[in-house]
Every structure is written in structure tokens, then in C-alpha cells.
Design an enzyme around this catalytic site. Structure first.
Site, PDB file in Angstrom:
ATOM      1  N   SER A   3       0.797  -1.236   0.000  1.00 22.82           N
ATOM      2  CA  SER A   3       0.000   0.000   0.000  1.00 22.82           C
ATOM      3  C   SER A   3       0.824   1.278   0.000  1.00 22.82           C
ATOM      4  O   SER A   3       0.251   2.363  -0.180  1.00 22.82           O
ATOM      5  CB  SER A   3      -0.941   0.020   1.200  1.00 22.82           C
ATOM      6  N   LYS A  51       0.345   3.482  -2.943  1.00 19.41           N
ATOM      7  CA  LYS A  51      -0.857   4.326  -3.092  1.00 19.41           C
ATOM      8  C   LYS A  51      -0.499   5.815  -3.055  1.00 19.41           C
ATOM      9  O   LYS A  51      -1.179   6.651  -3.655  1.00 19.41           O
ATOM     10  CB  LYS A  51      -1.885   3.965  -2.005  1.00 19.41           C
ATOM     11  N   TYR A  60      -3.935  -2.817 -10.360  1.00 19.24           N
ATOM     12  CA  TYR A  60      -3.818  -2.591  -8.912  1.00 19.24           C
ATOM     13  C   TYR A  60      -2.904  -3.637  -8.257  1.00 19.24           C
ATOM     14  O   TYR A  60      -2.041  -3.297  -7.438  1.00 19.24           O
ATOM     15  CB  TYR A  60      -5.218  -2.605  -8.287  1.00 19.24           C
ATOM     16  N   TYR A  70      -3.620   3.060   8.026  1.00 19.87           N
ATOM     17  CA  TYR A  70      -4.866   2.297   8.269  1.00 19.87           C
ATOM     18  C   TYR A  70      -5.692   3.014   9.344  1.00 19.87           C
ATOM     19  O   TYR A  70      -5.667   4.232   9.395  1.00 19.87           O
ATOM     20  CB  TYR A  70      -4.517   0.841   8.620  1.00 19.87           C
ATOM     21  N   VAL A 110       1.257  -3.556   4.029  1.00 19.52           N
ATOM     22  CA  VAL A 110       1.266  -4.825   4.756  1.00 19.52           C
ATOM     23  C   VAL A 110       2.539  -5.645   4.513  1.00 19.52           C
ATOM     24  O   VAL A 110       2.746  -6.665   5.169  1.00 19.52           O
ATOM     25  CB  VAL A 110       0.016  -5.702   4.473  1.00 19.52           C
TER      26      VAL A 110
HETATM   27  N1  GLU Z   1      -2.391  -5.760  -1.941  1.00 16.98           N
HETATM   28  C1  GLU Z   1      -3.018  -5.465  -0.697  1.00 16.98           C
HETATM   29  C2  GLU Z   1      -4.518  -5.434  -0.860  1.00 16.98           C
HETATM   30  O1  GLU Z   1      -5.028  -4.720  -1.663  1.00 16.98           O
HETATM   31  C3  GLU Z   1      -2.499  -4.179  -0.148  1.00 16.98           C
HETATM   32  C4  GLU Z   1      -2.645  -4.241   1.282  1.00 16.98           C
HETATM   33  C5  GLU Z   1      -1.934  -3.142   2.010  1.00 16.98           C
HETATM   34  O2  GLU Z   1      -0.698  -3.008   1.969  1.00 16.98           O
HETATM   35  O3  GLU Z   1      -2.656  -2.397   2.677  1.00 16.98           O
HETATM   36  O4  GLU Z   1      -5.202  -6.147  -0.184  1.00 16.98           O
END
Ligand code: GLU
Length: 309
Positions: free
Chosen positions: A69, A72, A194, A245, A263
Site C-alpha cells: 500500500s 498508493k 492494482y 490504516y 502490509v
Molecule cells: N495488496 C493489498 C490489498 O489490496 C495491499 C494491502 C496493504 O498493503 O494495505 O489487499
């Protein structure tokens, strides 16, 4: 261009690495895909990049890990640079207070995700960047290679395939938003983009350097401008309020910097006008943030006094 020099931050980073080494309890690596579950929770790396591209690190700071993430932030920057404020008609800017992959909130809010850092919001940003570039994941990878000065950065096809194999919830989010008219591309195309985005492997050194444009108020490594001053401020603000988060409040309290976790156990952080940081340790807490990573950033701002407050 990466220059490795003895940095003013060297003693601080060495002290933090030593403290982390002696601290028991690292949390557990993410286990929703095998490639992440296999990581050693004792791994720890930390890098600091200064505005001139000087980067210094300790521990496993040159070890590539799954960025997840963290990416992002970069897709948001790339889309905002192209699209400007129109983006905010499709994704909000408020903390969600719900898990990063929640479906419930989307229904209440008519398919407009709360912010660009929960999965639903990131899917919207990737969708919009894909419409503008024809290859969102490719644009992201090119950007990361250029900003880090590391042409070897790449997708991890095994992780991308594994994400896809376990991607029902992300697929549900994408379909749900498509039902509200908030997704342009075909869902399989969007999900592929994605998952490839999430799969990129990079080290703490790479990511600290790639984040420098946010500490430089929107100016890239080659001195061209990606973002306006306001847009750089906006992204830093969203990182502070939504980047870790549903523990962003606690992260702001402990660390006091814009940050974004993934994550894979990485966290990037920005000291505007001064430097960037990236820390990696794969063991996560129950909210999905790296236990040693948050602790290390907490110690960094405590020992240096460098926070935004
Ligand atoms: N590839 C993960 C998902 O979309 C990303 C999770 C993350 O790092 O928050 O579930």
C-alpha cells in the site's frame, strides 16, 4: 542519483537499530498470501534521504521488500498531477475509521471511497490514472525507478498473481463502485493494474529517495515540478490523517509525521523541507502497521525533534 555519505543522521539511526535489535516482540508478517507470510519478522532496515539525494541507512536498508500500500502515495501523486481537483469528486479525504478493505462504508457513501489510501480509494485512483496513461502500473514503476535512481525496480509477478488469486474482496470493492459509476475501466483490467502496483519490490533506500519529492514540496529528483505546493501539502496531510490504516491517530501522536504503511511491513515518512524516511520490518500489529517500523519512527522524531509539530 543516489549518493551514500556519512550523514548527520548516522548516530541516530545506529542507536535506533540497536534499540530495535534488543526489543522483543515484532508482530507477525501478513499471511493472506504465502509470499508475505514467508518473511522473517526479525528483518529490520531504516533509511533517511536528504533533499539532495544523499541517503543513509542501517540494517536491511538495501533489501527489497513488497511495497504494497505504500505505492498508493505515488499513484495519488501521479494522478493528482494530471487530473487536479476533479479527482476529489470521486474520492474523499477523510479518515475512514474502518478497516482498509471495508465494503460497508462504501454502501453508506454511495460508492465514493473515504480517502485514497483505503483499498477502495486506491482502486479509484489507479482507475483514473490508468485512463489517463493507458498503463497506470507502468507509469508508477517508471516514476519509482526515476526518483530512486534504481532502474532495477520491478513488479513481483508471483506476488501479483497471488494477490489476484486472493483478490475477491478487492474485486467486490471494484464492482461495487462500478455499480455507482465510479470506475471507468473494465474490472479485470483495473484489478490487474492494482495488483501489479502492490507487487513492486523496493528497498528502504529506494523508497526514501522516491518519496523525496514530497519533502521538496512537489519537486522531483531532476528538479522538475510534479506537484504544486498545495498538492504536495495535500498529499502530506492525507498521509498524516489516513496513511496508517485505522491507526493514523496513534501514528500521528507517536511519530508526528506524514506516513504511509503497507502490509509488506514498510512505512515511508516525510519531514517536509528536510528529509524522508523509510523503515521496514515485516512483523505487523493488529492494525496492519509494522511494529518495529512504528517504534523506529517514534524514536527518530523523539531523538531528533524533527516532526511537523
Ligand atoms: N495488496 C493489498 C490489498 O489490496 C495491499 C494491502 C496493504 O498493503 O494495505 O489487499
Amino acid at each position: 542519483m543516489m549518493t551514500i555519505m556519512s550523514s548527520q543522521f548516522r548516530p541516530v539511526l545506529e542507536r535506533i537499530a540497536d534499540e530495535i535489535e534488543r526489543t522483543p516482540g515484532r508482530g507477525a508478517p501478513a499471511d493472506y498470501i504465502p509470499a508475505l507470510a514467508a518473511c522473517d519478522p526479525r528483518s529490520f532496515g531504516m533509511a533517511v534521504a536528504e533533499l539532495d539525494g544523499t541517503v543513509y541507512g542501517v540494517g536491511d536498508w538495501r533489501e527489497p521488500f513488497s511495497t504494497q500500500s505504500i505505492t498508493k502515495v505515488f499513484t495519488l501523486a501521479l494522478d493528482l498531477a494530471r487530473e487536479g481537483d476533479e479527482l476529489w469528486e470521486h474520492v474523499g479525504r477523510e479518515p475512514s475509521g474502518n478497516p482498509f478493505n471495508s465494503l460497508v462504508q462504501l454502501e453508506y457513501e454511495n460508492g465514493i471511497p473515504r480517502n485514497p489510501f483505503i483499498n477502495a480509494g486506491a482502486l479509484v485512483v489507479t482507475d483514473r490514472l490508468h485512463s489517463r496513461t493507458g498503463d497506470a502500473a507502468g507509469a508508477l514503476l517508471t516514476f519509482l525507478r526515476e526518483e530512486s535512481g534504481n532502474p532495477a525496480l520491478d513488479f513481483d509477478e508471483e506476488v501479483a498473481a497471488s494477490e489476484a488469486a486472493h483478490g475477491d474482496r478487492n474485486a467486490a470493492l471494484a464492482h461495487f463502485m462500478a455499480a455507482y459509476g465510479n470506475i471507468d475501466n473494465d474490472i479485470p483490467v483495473l484489478l490487474d493494474q492494482y495488483f501489479r502496483q502492490c507487487s513492486i519490490r523496493a528497498s528502504c533506500a529506494d523508497l526514501a529517495l522516491a518519496t523525496t519529492f514530497l519533502a521538496r514540496h512537489g519537486i522531483r529528483a531532476d528538479d522538475t515540478r510534479l506537484l504544486t505546493l498545495s498538492q504536495a501539502k495535500q498529499i502530506n496531510a492525507i498521509m498524516l490523517t489516513c496513511g496508517t490504516y485505522d491507526a493514523a491517530g496513534d501514528f500521528a501522536y507517536r511519530v508526528g509525521l506524514p506516513g504511509k504503511s503497507g502490509v509488506g511491513g514498510g512505512i515511508i515518512a516525510v519531514v517536509p523541507g528536510r528529509c524522508t524516511l523509510c523503515v521496514w520490518s515485516p512483523g505487523l500489529d493488529e492494525r496492519g502497521n509494522s511494529v518495529a517500523g512504528v517504534a523506529a519512527l517514534d524514536r527518530f522524531t523523539t531523538l531528533t525533534g524533527l516532526s511537523v509539530f
